[in-house]
Write a protein that holds these residues in place. Structure first.
Motif, mmCIF file in Angstrom:
data_model
loop_
_atom_site.group_PDB
_atom_site.id
_atom_site.type_symbol
_atom_site.label_atom_id
_atom_site.label_comp_id
_atom_site.label_asym_id
_atom_site.label_seq_id
_atom_site.Cartn_x
_atom_site.Cartn_y
_atom_site.Cartn_z
ATOM 1 N N MET A 1 0.837 -1.198 0.000
ATOM 2 C CA MET A 1 0.000 0.000 0.000
ATOM 3 C C MET A 1 0.873 1.250 0.000
ATOM 4 S SD MET A 1 -2.764 1.231 2.838
ATOM 5 C CE MET A 1 -4.025 0.113 2.260
ATOM 6 N N ASN A 2 0.662 2.075 -0.997
ATOM 7 C CA ASN A 2 1.453 3.316 -1.133
ATOM 8 C C ASN A 2 0.719 4.468 -0.452
ATOM 9 O OD1 ASN A 2 3.155 5.347 -1.844
ATOM 10 N ND2 ASN A 2 2.667 5.310 -4.023
ATOM 11 N N LEU A 3 1.349 5.046 0.590
ATOM 12 C CA LEU A 3 0.730 6.142 1.342
ATOM 13 C C LEU A 3 1.432 7.488 1.107
ATOM 14 C CD1 LEU A 3 0.126 4.333 4.757
ATOM 15 C CD2 LEU A 3 -1.508 4.686 2.904
ATOM 16 N N ILE A 4 2.384 7.515 0.215
ATOM 17 C CA ILE A 4 3.120 8.758 -0.042
ATOM 18 C C ILE A 4 2.147 9.848 -0.513
ATOM 19 C CG2 ILE A 4 4.963 9.854 -1.388
ATOM 20 C CD1 ILE A 4 5.934 7.811 0.647
ATOM 21 N N ASN A 5 2.315 11.026 0.100
ATOM 22 C CA ASN A 5 1.516 12.230 -0.198
ATOM 23 C C ASN A 5 0.091 12.169 0.343
ATOM 24 O OD1 ASN A 5 3.660 13.488 -1.589
ATOM 25 N ND2 ASN A 5 3.093 12.423 -3.508
ATOM 26 N N LYS A 6 -0.243 11.090 1.087
ATOM 27 C CA LYS A 6 -1.567 11.029 1.668
ATOM 28 C C LYS A 6 -1.645 11.974 2.857
ATOM 29 C CE LYS A 6 -3.198 7.872 -1.071
ATOM 30 N NZ LYS A 6 -4.273 8.190 -2.043
ATOM 31 N N LYS A 7 -2.787 12.669 2.983
ATOM 32 C CA LYS A 7 -2.989 13.634 4.050
ATOM 33 C C LYS A 7 -3.439 12.915 5.326
ATOM 34 C CE LYS A 7 -2.119 17.006 1.236
ATOM 35 N NZ LYS A 7 -0.812 17.705 1.316
ATOM 36 N N VAL A 8 -2.905 13.383 6.445
ATOM 37 C CA VAL A 8 -3.229 12.779 7.736
ATOM 38 C C VAL A 8 -3.429 13.853 8.787
ATOM 39 C CG1 VAL A 8 -1.966 10.621 7.276
ATOM 40 C CG2 VAL A 8 -0.790 12.561 8.351
ATOM 41 N N THR A 9 -4.044 13.446 9.893
ATOM 42 C CA THR A 9 -4.156 14.327 11.066
ATOM 43 C C THR A 9 -3.641 13.572 12.278
ATOM 44 O OG1 THR A 9 -6.069 15.514 10.190
ATOM 45 C CG2 THR A 9 -5.725 15.611 12.569
ATOM 46 N N HIS A 10 -2.696 14.187 12.964
ATOM 47 C CA HIS A 10 -2.139 13.612 14.200
ATOM 48 C C HIS A 10 -2.771 14.317 15.387
ATOM 49 C CE1 HIS A 10 0.744 12.466 17.327
ATOM 50 N NE2 HIS A 10 1.120 11.477 16.508
ATOM 51 N N LYS A 11 -3.099 13.545 16.427
ATOM 52 C CA LYS A 11 -3.778 14.119 17.594
ATOM 53 C C LYS A 11 -2.977 15.235 18.246
ATOM 54 C CE LYS A 11 -6.681 10.220 18.947
ATOM 55 N NZ LYS A 11 -7.013 9.244 20.014
ATOM 56 N N ARG A 12 -1.665 15.153 18.150
ATOM 57 C CA ARG A 12 -0.814 16.159 18.795
ATOM 58 C C ARG A 12 -0.229 17.160 17.813
ATOM 59 N NH1 ARG A 12 4.653 14.835 22.316
ATOM 60 N NH2 ARG A 12 5.270 17.004 22.703
ATOM 61 N N PHE A 13 0.230 16.678 16.649
ATOM 62 C CA PHE A 13 0.976 17.537 15.725
ATOM 63 C C PHE A 13 0.113 18.142 14.612
ATOM 64 C CE2 PHE A 13 3.997 14.272 17.272
ATOM 65 C CZ PHE A 13 4.792 15.110 18.050
ATOM 66 N N GLY A 14 -1.144 17.731 14.547
ATOM 67 C CA GLY A 14 -2.051 18.346 13.597
ATOM 68 C C GLY A 14 -1.960 17.766 12.200
ATOM 69 N N LEU A 15 -2.224 18.637 11.183
ATOM 70 C CA LEU A 15 -2.252 18.192 9.793
ATOM 71 C C LEU A 15 -0.847 17.911 9.278
ATOM 72 C CD1 LEU A 15 -4.837 20.735 8.307
ATOM 73 C CD2 LEU A 15 -5.224 18.329 8.879
ATOM 74 N N GLY A 16 -0.770 16.906 8.389
ATOM 75 C CA GLY A 16 0.516 16.579 7.807
ATOM 76 C C GLY A 16 0.359 15.768 6.545
ATOM 77 N N SER A 17 1.495 15.469 5.909
ATOM 78 C CA SER A 17 1.498 14.684 4.679
ATOM 79 C C SER A 17 2.615 13.648 4.762
ATOM 80 C CB SER A 17 1.719 15.612 3.482
ATOM 81 O OG SER A 17 1.775 14.854 2.284
ATOM 82 N N ILE A 18 2.288 12.417 4.364
ATOM 83 C CA ILE A 18 3.275 11.334 4.432
ATOM 84 C C ILE A 18 4.296 11.528 3.319
ATOM 85 C CG2 ILE A 18 3.621 8.833 4.289
ATOM 86 C CD1 ILE A 18 0.742 8.534 5.358
ATOM 87 N N VAL A 19 5.583 11.569 3.680
ATOM 88 C CA VAL A 19 6.636 11.807 2.691
ATOM 89 C C VAL A 19 7.532 10.593 2.484
ATOM 90 C CG1 VAL A 19 6.651 14.325 2.994
ATOM 91 C CG2 VAL A 19 8.072 12.876 4.480
ATOM 92 N N LYS A 20 7.610 9.699 3.483
ATOM 93 C CA LYS A 20 8.423 8.487 3.344
ATOM 94 C C LYS A 20 7.671 7.318 3.984
ATOM 95 C CE LYS A 20 13.053 10.556 3.259
ATOM 96 N NZ LYS A 20 14.384 10.598 3.928
ATOM 97 N N GLN A 21 7.939 6.105 3.449
ATOM 98 C CA GLN A 21 7.235 4.929 3.951
ATOM 99 C C GLN A 21 8.048 3.672 3.679
ATOM 100 O OE1 GLN A 21 3.688 4.110 1.718
ATOM 101 N NE2 GLN A 21 3.214 2.220 2.855
ATOM 102 N N ASN A 22 8.077 2.754 4.668
ATOM 103 C CA ASN A 22 8.588 1.395 4.453
ATOM 104 C C ASN A 22 7.748 0.435 5.283
ATOM 105 O OD1 ASN A 22 9.681 1.321 7.120
ATOM 106 N ND2 ASN A 22 11.541 2.368 6.386
ATOM 107 N N ASP A 23 8.201 -0.804 5.390
ATOM 108 C CA ASP A 23 7.371 -1.810 6.059
ATOM 109 C C ASP A 23 7.193 -1.566 7.546
ATOM 110 O OD1 ASP A 23 6.970 -3.127 3.702
ATOM 111 O OD2 ASP A 23 8.594 -4.564 4.007
ATOM 112 N N SER A 24 8.082 -0.810 8.162
ATOM 113 C CA SER A 24 8.025 -0.647 9.617
ATOM 114 C C SER A 24 7.887 0.788 10.101
ATOM 115 C CB SER A 24 9.278 -1.271 10.258
ATOM 116 O OG SER A 24 10.443 -0.642 9.757
ATOM 117 N N SER A 25 7.983 1.763 9.193
ATOM 118 C CA SER A 25 7.884 3.156 9.642
ATOM 119 C C SER A 25 7.380 4.061 8.532
ATOM 120 C CB SER A 25 9.246 3.655 10.135
ATOM 121 O OG SER A 25 10.153 3.762 9.050
#
Length: 284
Positions: free
Chosen positions: A1-25
């Motif tokens: 599953m490719n999550l690069i550039n997907k928009k997210v919301t973190h409970k503490r850090f707020g809005l963000g965008s996924i820039v890197k991804q691998n199997d564990s992080s």
């Protein structure tokens, strides 16, 4: 599953965008900085994907990983239970080995049916059958008197002949680690080395009742019932000594001699003080 550039919301850090991804992080770019998180664990409580379709797929992956984790933990727990049981058996085994006292009749003679005459030697073990009555009816008989000093004598008599013609087919020491009190399946396996099968000619010279007698009826030659019975340690030593004299092949004779010496050592028998056979046949 490719999550690069997907928009997210973190409970503490707020809005963000996924820039890197691998199997564990994964690494997410927030307004002020990039931060790394454990994948997919962070999505369980702290992080939400904006794309609902991708979020649903991710939920399935998380559920599968959770099931895998629980299954792995279950297997580990099963292994721990088995280890604990094995350790308890080992301690019980050591205790029995340490505290064992020799019983003067800790040998076993077994009546081989025609079919068992082959299987007993091909598999080098016998099955004592099942309990016929009482609370343990249907359960395998437990050879509670047998220990590593014990030997099993295999015998047979032709159905057309009287009991006095019962002959000895062979003999084996029980397996090195065998303890009858712990035997739950009714099978008695043989020692890795000390086991002897007689030829038909040798067997015809080894009459069982030359050595064995019933103390209550010393002149009677009757088996009556049952597949097996216990008998005297000295009688087994007498049988083994006579088997030595039967063997003409040097290798077979050497094994028989070693077997006899080992048996005497295990049963604290002085070979030079061994009495002559005086079974029921010798008294009739």
């Amino acid at each position: 599953m490719n999550l690069i550039n997907k928009k997210v919301t973190h409970k503490r850090f707020g809005l963000g965008s996924i820039v890197k991804q691998n199997d564990s992080s994964i690494e997410i770019n927030f307004a002020s900085e990039n931060k790394k998180f454990v994948f997919p664990d962070v999505f369980e409580k702290h992080l939400t994907l904006h794309d609902k379709n991708v979020a649903d797929l991710l939920d399935k992956i998380i559920q599968e990983k959770e099931m895998e984790r629980k299954e792995a933990e279950r297997k580990k727990e099963e292994e721990r239970v088995i280890q604990r049981k094995n350790e308890a058996l080992r301690l019980e085994h050591e205790k029995l080995m340490k505290n064992h006292k020799l019983h003067p009749e800790s040998q076993l003679v077994f009546w081989c049916d025609k079919d068992e005459q082959h299987s007993s030697f091909s598999e080098w073990m016998v099955f004592l059958g099942e309990v016929k009555s009482g609370n343990n009816k249907g359960k395998p008989n437990k050879p509670s008197r047998l220990y590593r000093n014990s030997a099993v004598l295999l015998t047979s008599v032709d159905s057309s002949l009287p009991e006095k013609n019962r002959r000895i087919l062979g003999v084996y020491m029980v397996n090195e680690n065998f303890i009858g009190k712990l035997c739950e399946d009714g099978y008695i396996p043989a020692h890795s080395k000390y086991k002897i099968q007689l030829t038909e000619q040798e067997s015809n010279q080894m009459q069982f009742w030359k050595y064995y007698l019933n103390d209550k009826s010393p002149h009677q030659i009757t088996w009556k019932s049952g597949k097996y019975r216990y008998f005297d340690n000295l009688w087994m030593a007498q049988i083994l000594l006579d088997i030595v004299s039967l063997k003409s092949d040097p290798k077979e004779r050497e094994l028989a001699q070693q077997f006899f010496k080992y048996f005497c050592k295990m049963n604290k028998i002085l070979a030079q003080e061994l009495p002559k056979p005086n079974g029921a046949l010798m008294r009739s």
